[in-house]
Design a protein around this motif. Sequence first.
Motif: not given
Length: 89
Positions: A26, A18-19, A9-14, A22-23, A64
């Motif tokens: 989902k 946490k990222s 997963t990509a780091k989308t949170e702080t 979140t994944r 990626k």
Amino acid sequence: MGLTYVGVTAKTETTALKSARTRAAKHFYRAKTESKAWLLCEALRELNDKGEIEVRVLSVVRGKAQAHKEEVRIRRELQPALNSDVRGD
């Protein structure tokens, strides 16, 4: 349950954790709202709450392409029971 899944997963949170959480949320939502016959979805449907999912960050890399290489390496090492997509193996 004790079954494992490895995903990138990509780091989308702080933070990376946490990222990843979140994944995982989902994945849980999709498992509950869609009728995919994937092993991961079937296992997640047995849970009552997304809080039952244990999430760990196994590696942090930049880019990626490198992330997907690392995912393949970890999947080969751990042989997670819930990964049904083995592209790159």
